[in-house]
Design a protein around this motif. Structure first.
Motif, mmCIF file in Angstrom:
data_model
loop_
_atom_site.group_PDB
_atom_site.id
_atom_site.type_symbol
_atom_site.label_atom_id
_atom_site.label_comp_id
_atom_site.label_asym_id
_atom_site.label_seq_id
_atom_site.Cartn_x
_atom_site.Cartn_y
_atom_site.Cartn_z
ATOM 1 N N ASP A 117 0.824 -1.222 0.000
ATOM 2 C CA ASP A 117 0.000 0.000 0.000
ATOM 3 C C ASP A 117 0.853 1.267 0.000
ATOM 4 N N LEU A 118 1.869 1.285 0.850
ATOM 5 C CA LEU A 118 2.669 2.509 1.010
ATOM 6 C C LEU A 118 4.150 2.175 0.865
ATOM 7 N N MET A 119 4.792 2.812 -0.081
ATOM 8 C CA MET A 119 6.235 2.610 -0.325
ATOM 9 C C MET A 119 6.954 3.862 0.171
ATOM 10 N N LEU A 120 7.596 3.765 1.337
ATOM 11 C CA LEU A 120 8.360 4.895 1.873
ATOM 12 C C LEU A 120 9.777 4.817 1.310
ATOM 13 N N LEU A 121 10.256 5.956 0.818
ATOM 14 C CA LEU A 121 11.583 6.011 0.199
ATOM 15 C C LEU A 121 12.385 7.163 0.768
ATOM 16 N N GLY A 122 13.698 6.940 0.884
ATOM 17 C CA GLY A 122 14.607 8.042 1.163
ATOM 18 C C GLY A 122 15.241 8.446 -0.157
ATOM 19 N N LEU A 123 16.162 9.376 -0.091
ATOM 20 C CA LEU A 123 16.864 9.827 -1.296
ATOM 21 C C LEU A 123 18.335 10.028 -0.955
ATOM 22 N N GLY A 124 19.185 9.341 -1.685
ATOM 23 C CA GLY A 124 20.617 9.504 -1.434
ATOM 24 C C GLY A 124 21.134 10.822 -2.017
ATOM 25 N N PRO A 125 22.277 11.294 -1.548
ATOM 26 C CA PRO A 125 22.845 12.544 -2.085
ATOM 27 C C PRO A 125 23.201 12.434 -3.572
#
Ligand code: 6PG
Length: 222
Positions: A117-125
């Motif tokens: 349902d929910l895909m939480l993502l970070g972001l690399g530099p």
């Protein structure tokens, strides 16, 4: 095409914590991200919603280390979220202690037929998401939901990662990013003008809702 919705906030972690708590209360399948940024959001989500028993948690990627290794993404979530809950969710850990290809194959099998349902993502530099680093062959995977490969940034341990097909199959994508060191990546991933095609820009090729939660510093190049 997913049109990103930007939420530029003083405290983006709080907004994401509220999203996670609400998703857990609805009994959703939630994909957690690793790295350091989500720690505060996880801690606050555990306070907002101590009962995750109706939900299930997955990981978008994992470092190929044992679960008690300080670099483990499972370990991060265990310390900041799972151990703080009154009632735990169904936990689907990527077994980083296995050989990378075996861990990826096992997780692919587990994921089969599951709606996330929910895909939480970070972001690399460098603009990476999950463990899909710039120029990595894993970026080109369009069949499998999970694969493995080398890291393109510290920690330089092999990774198991969900692929773009898995991201695009999720009900919604939520990116949490903060700090000036991410402004270049945010601008290249989601900005009108960009100088380099970074992996996170591929999120725009999806069709699910895409919400970016960030602070002013990370939003400087939008
Ligand atoms: C990982 C993460 C990765 C992370 C970014 C940002 O395993 O490292 O899944 O994709 O989201 O690298 O990490 P920070 O939040 O630590 O900057």
């Amino acid at each position: 095409m997913s049109e990103p919705r930007f939420h530029v906030l003083d405290d983006p972690a709080e907004a994401v914590a509220e999203l996670l708590a609400a998703a857990a209360a609805r009994g959703e399948s939630i994909v957690l991200t690793g790295g350091s940024t989500p720690a505060v959001a996880y801690e606050r989500a555990a306070v907002l919603q101590p009962d995750w028993s109706a939900a299930s948690v997955w990981w978008g990627d994992e470092r190929c280390v044992p679960p008690d290794d300080e670099r483990s993404n499972y370990g991060l979530a265990k310390r900041t979220l799972l151990d703080r809950l009154e009632r735990e969710p169904e936990i689907h850990r990527i077994r980083g202690e296995l050989q990378p290809a075996d861990a990826a194959g096992e997780y692919e099998h587990k994921l089969h037929g599951v709606h996330l349902d929910l895909m939480l993502l970070g972001l690399g530099p460098d603009g990476h998401i999950l463990s899909l680093f710039p120029g990595s062959p894993q970026l080109d995977e369009r069949e499998r939901l999970v694969t493995s490969g080398e890291a393109g940034l510290d920690p330089f341990v092999d990774r198991v990662t969900m692929t773009l097909p898995a991201v695009f199959a999720a009900g919604r994508m939520v990116v949490l990013v903060d700090g000036p060191e991410k402004a270049w990546a945010v601008g290249n991933a989601f900005g009108e003008e960009f100088t380099e095609d970074v992996p996170a820009r591929l999120l725009l090729d999806g069709t699910a809702p895409l919400d970016i939660y960030l602070d002013e510093a990370a939003a400087a190049n939008l």
